[in-house]
Motif scaffolding. Structure first.
Motif, mmCIF file in Angstrom:
data_model
loop_
_atom_site.group_PDB
_atom_site.id
_atom_site.type_symbol
_atom_site.label_atom_id
_atom_site.label_comp_id
_atom_site.label_asym_id
_atom_site.label_seq_id
_atom_site.Cartn_x
_atom_site.Cartn_y
_atom_site.Cartn_z
ATOM 1 N N LYS A 34 -0.621 -6.001 -10.360
ATOM 2 C CA LYS A 34 -0.509 -7.410 -11.069
ATOM 3 C C LYS A 34 1.085 -7.691 -11.321
ATOM 4 N N SER A 38 2.733 -11.068 -9.938
ATOM 5 C CA SER A 38 3.205 -12.009 -10.995
ATOM 6 C C SER A 38 4.585 -12.617 -10.553
ATOM 7 N N GLU A 42 6.117 -15.927 -9.763
ATOM 8 C CA GLU A 42 7.315 -16.720 -10.041
ATOM 9 C C GLU A 42 8.406 -17.055 -9.128
#
Length: 75
Positions: A34, A38, A42
């Motif tokens: 995860k 992420s 980003e």
């Protein structure tokens, strides 16, 4: 120092299992996955924002250069 060999990797894996237990390793892997996902999203958002900023700068430069051409034509 090079890449760890197979026996070294097995020793590291055994230490990780001893420290965290076999039940928590999937949770740790899920959390790492995860985090990586992420981070990648980003980075993509940052690239998109950077491209939009570059486009705005280019438009301003085009407008400024067009204004200069009009000023020289009028003079």
């Amino acid at each position: 120092m090079g890449v760890p060999s197979m026996p070294e990797l097995l020793i590291i894996l055994a230490i990780v299992v001893l420290l965290f237990g076999a039940k928590k390793i999937p949770d740790l892997a899920k959390g790492i996955g995860k985090g990586i996902k992420s981070f990648k999203s980003e980075m993509k958002e940052d690239e998109i924002a950077e491209n939009k900023a570059d486009e705005k700068i280019e438009k301003k430069e085009e407008t400024t250069s067009a204004d200069k051409v009009e000023d020289t034509k009028q003079a």
